[in-house]
Design a protein around this motif. Sequence first.
Motif, PDB file in Angstrom:
ATOM      1  N   CYS A 149       0.836  -1.163  -0.401  1.00 35.02           N
ATOM      2  CA  CYS A 149      -0.109   0.014  -0.045  1.00 35.02           C
ATOM      3  C   CYS A 149       0.769   1.040  -0.306  1.00 35.02           C
ATOM      4  O   CYS A 149       2.462   1.763   0.151  1.00 35.02           O
ATOM      5  CB  CYS A 149      -1.065  -0.144   1.145  1.00 35.02           C
ATOM      6  N   SER A 150       0.527   1.988   0.511  1.00 40.39           N
ATOM      7  CA  SER A 150       1.204   3.539  -0.454  1.00 40.39           C
ATOM      8  C   SER A 150       0.089   4.686   0.343  1.00 40.39           C
ATOM      9  O   SER A 150      -0.778   4.713   0.372  1.00 40.39           O
ATOM     10  CB  SER A 150       1.231   4.132  -1.767  1.00 40.39           C
ATOM     11  N   VAL A 151       0.556   6.004   0.061  1.00 38.97           N
ATOM     12  CA  VAL A 151      -0.542   7.156   0.695  1.00 38.97           C
ATOM     13  C   VAL A 151      -1.006   7.204   0.098  1.00 38.97           C
ATOM     14  O   VAL A 151      -2.097   7.260  -0.038  1.00 38.97           O
ATOM     15  CB  VAL A 151       1.690   8.131   0.792  1.00 38.97           C
ATOM     16  N   GLU A 152      -0.451   7.430  -1.241  1.00 36.98           N
ATOM     17  CA  GLU A 152      -1.606   6.900  -2.490  1.00 36.98           C
ATOM     18  C   GLU A 152      -2.743   6.135  -2.660  1.00 36.98           C
ATOM     19  O   GLU A 152      -3.836   6.803  -2.453  1.00 36.98           O
ATOM     20  CB  GLU A 152      -0.663   7.999  -3.941  1.00 36.98           C
ATOM     21  N   SER A 153      -2.037   4.996  -2.253  1.00 38.56           N
ATOM     22  CA  SER A 153      -3.628   4.274  -1.996  1.00 38.56           C
ATOM     23  C   SER A 153      -3.901   4.502  -1.089  1.00 38.56           C
ATOM     24  O   SER A 153      -5.567   4.208  -1.554  1.00 38.56           O
ATOM     25  CB  SER A 153      -2.625   2.580  -2.601  1.00 38.56           C
ATOM     26  N   ALA A 154      -4.160   4.709   0.595  1.00 33.93           N
ATOM     27  CA  ALA A 154      -5.009   5.054   0.857  1.00 33.93           C
ATOM     28  C   ALA A 154      -5.620   6.405   0.341  1.00 33.93           C
ATOM     29  O   ALA A 154      -6.579   6.199   0.444  1.00 33.93           O
ATOM     30  CB  ALA A 154      -4.056   5.440   2.044  1.00 33.93           C
ATOM     31  N   ALA A 155      -4.828   7.437   0.298  1.00 35.22           N
ATOM     32  CA  ALA A 155      -6.019   8.374   0.164  1.00 35.22           C
ATOM     33  C   ALA A 155      -7.321   8.685  -1.548  1.00 35.22           C
ATOM     34  O   ALA A 155      -7.811   8.690  -1.177  1.00 35.22           O
ATOM     35  CB  ALA A 155      -4.825   9.888  -0.273  1.00 35.22           C
ATOM     36  N   LEU A 156      -6.623   7.300  -2.698  1.00 32.79           N
ATOM     37  CA  LEU A 156      -7.905   6.856  -3.001  1.00 32.79           C
ATOM     38  C   LEU A 156      -8.735   6.475  -2.761  1.00 32.79           C
ATOM     39  O   LEU A 156      -9.644   6.021  -3.580  1.00 32.79           O
ATOM     40  CB  LEU A 156      -6.802   6.407  -4.678  1.00 32.79           C
ATOM     41  N   ALA A 157      -8.526   5.466  -2.131  1.00 32.63           N
ATOM     42  CA  ALA A 157      -9.132   4.508  -1.345  1.00 32.63           C
ATOM     43  C   ALA A 157     -10.233   5.317  -0.841  1.00 32.63           C
ATOM     44  O   ALA A 157     -11.497   5.003   0.068  1.00 32.63           O
ATOM     45  CB  ALA A 157      -8.975   3.685  -0.179  1.00 32.63           C
ATOM     46  N   ALA A 158     -10.206   6.411  -0.160  1.00 33.06           N
ATOM     47  CA  ALA A 158     -10.499   7.274   1.287  1.00 33.06           C
ATOM     48  C   ALA A 158     -11.490   7.823   0.006  1.00 33.06           C
ATOM     49  O   ALA A 158     -12.772   8.201   0.119  1.00 33.06           O
ATOM     50  CB  ALA A 158      -9.963   8.054   2.216  1.00 33.06           C
ATOM     51  N   ARG A 159     -11.364   8.679  -0.960  1.00 32.41           N
ATOM     52  CA  ARG A 159     -11.837   9.381  -1.716  1.00 32.41           C
ATOM     53  C   ARG A 159     -12.880   8.637  -2.811  1.00 32.41           C
ATOM     54  O   ARG A 159     -14.214   9.535  -2.664  1.00 32.41           O
ATOM     55  CB  ARG A 159     -10.797   9.941  -2.871  1.00 32.41           C
ATOM     56  N   LEU A 160     -12.586   6.868  -2.825  1.00 34.21           N
ATOM     57  CA  LEU A 160     -13.733   6.671  -3.243  1.00 34.21           C
ATOM     58  C   LEU A 160     -15.224   6.191  -2.726  1.00 34.21           C
ATOM     59  O   LEU A 160     -15.573   6.230  -3.228  1.00 34.21           O
ATOM     60  CB  LEU A 160     -12.557   5.055  -4.168  1.00 34.21           C
ATOM     61  N   GLY A 164     -18.867   6.580  -2.478  1.00 32.39           N
ATOM     62  CA  GLY A 164     -20.081   5.565  -2.333  1.00 32.39           C
ATOM     63  C   GLY A 164     -19.641   4.201  -3.129  1.00 32.39           C
ATOM     64  O   GLY A 164     -19.990   3.706  -2.923  1.00 32.39           O
ATOM     65  N   PHE A 165     -18.117   3.989  -3.638  1.00 30.05           N
ATOM     66  CA  PHE A 165     -17.758   2.917  -3.544  1.00 30.05           C
ATOM     67  C   PHE A 165     -17.097   1.953  -2.517  1.00 30.05           C
ATOM     68  O   PHE A 165     -17.201   2.633  -1.265  1.00 30.05           O
ATOM     69  CB  PHE A 165     -16.356   3.102  -4.549  1.00 30.05           C
ATOM     70  N   ARG A 166     -17.561   0.570  -2.592  1.00 39.26           N
ATOM     71  CA  ARG A 166     -17.717  -0.221  -1.812  1.00 39.26           C
ATOM     72  C   ARG A 166     -15.830  -1.331  -2.549  1.00 39.26           C
ATOM     73  O   ARG A 166     -15.895  -1.588  -3.098  1.00 39.26           O
ATOM     74  CB  ARG A 166     -18.341  -0.955  -1.362  1.00 39.26           C
ATOM     75  N   PHE A 167     -15.829  -1.973  -1.353  1.00 38.59           N
ATOM     76  CA  PHE A 167     -14.383  -2.774  -0.971  1.00 38.59           C
ATOM     77  C   PHE A 167     -13.309  -2.432  -1.878  1.00 38.59           C
ATOM     78  O   PHE A 167     -12.485  -2.391  -2.580  1.00 38.59           O
ATOM     79  CB  PHE A 167     -14.799  -3.350  -1.393  1.00 38.59           C
ATOM     80  N   VAL A 168     -13.045  -0.743  -1.424  1.00 38.71           N
ATOM     81  CA  VAL A 168     -11.438  -0.275  -1.515  1.00 38.71           C
ATOM     82  C   VAL A 168     -11.147   0.036  -0.481  1.00 38.71           C
ATOM     83  O   VAL A 168     -10.748   1.604  -0.689  1.00 38.71           O
ATOM     84  CB  VAL A 168     -12.621   0.925  -2.845  1.00 38.71           C
ATOM     85  N   GLY A 169     -10.138  -0.751  -0.156  1.00 36.72           N
ATOM     86  CA  GLY A 169      -9.182  -0.210   0.422  1.00 36.72           C
ATOM     87  C   GLY A 169      -8.133  -0.220  -0.025  1.00 36.72           C
ATOM     88  O   GLY A 169      -7.496   0.088  -1.140  1.00 36.72           O
TER      89      GLY A 169
END
Length: 206
Positions: A149-160, A164-169
Amino acid sequence: MTHQADGVRKGKDGRPRSPWALNDPLLTVYYDTEWGMPIRDERGLFERLSLEVFQSGLSWLTILRKRPNFRTAFADFDPDCVARFKATDLDRLMADPGIIRHRAKITATINNAQATIRLRASGGLVDLIWSYQPSTTPYPHTMAEVPTCSVESAALAARLRQEGFRFVGPTTMFALMEAIGMVDTHLVGSYRRGSSGLWGTSSPYS
């Protein structure tokens, strides 16, 4: 596993690859032709996002083997079609042995299609996902050095999730970022390193 075994390995064709790509011929073809290559169309990204959702907790090989069935079951991952799935479609999917029959993941995919359509009013799924491309990429020499994971993947997951997206950790989103070339985690020394055209083949710090 030793560091040497954890690094690039040569296949029967003599080409060095990340070791996971040699575990099955289907993985080798995927690694050689698809993994890490940029995807910038909505349907393509929705498919990859959906397959990453289903992969959570499972092997990617399982998903690859079932991908033709997934495409048939989910209308070739056309978001407009999937967004209209009803209770009868859920029953159909839950009875389909050709896919992963996980109710929460199936309903999440339908939900995510609906969220994808809503995003069109504010730029769309493609622009949102690619806006989280980092300014640097990992340069792993062994599989042990590949992040999950990364800072960017965490930020992308939070934004998604906000959209309203689900299962996007964060871990699932990092896997997506790897799959579409937003980061390059081909091991240094792999013949596929840099194949996306977005990153160099070796570390600028080495």
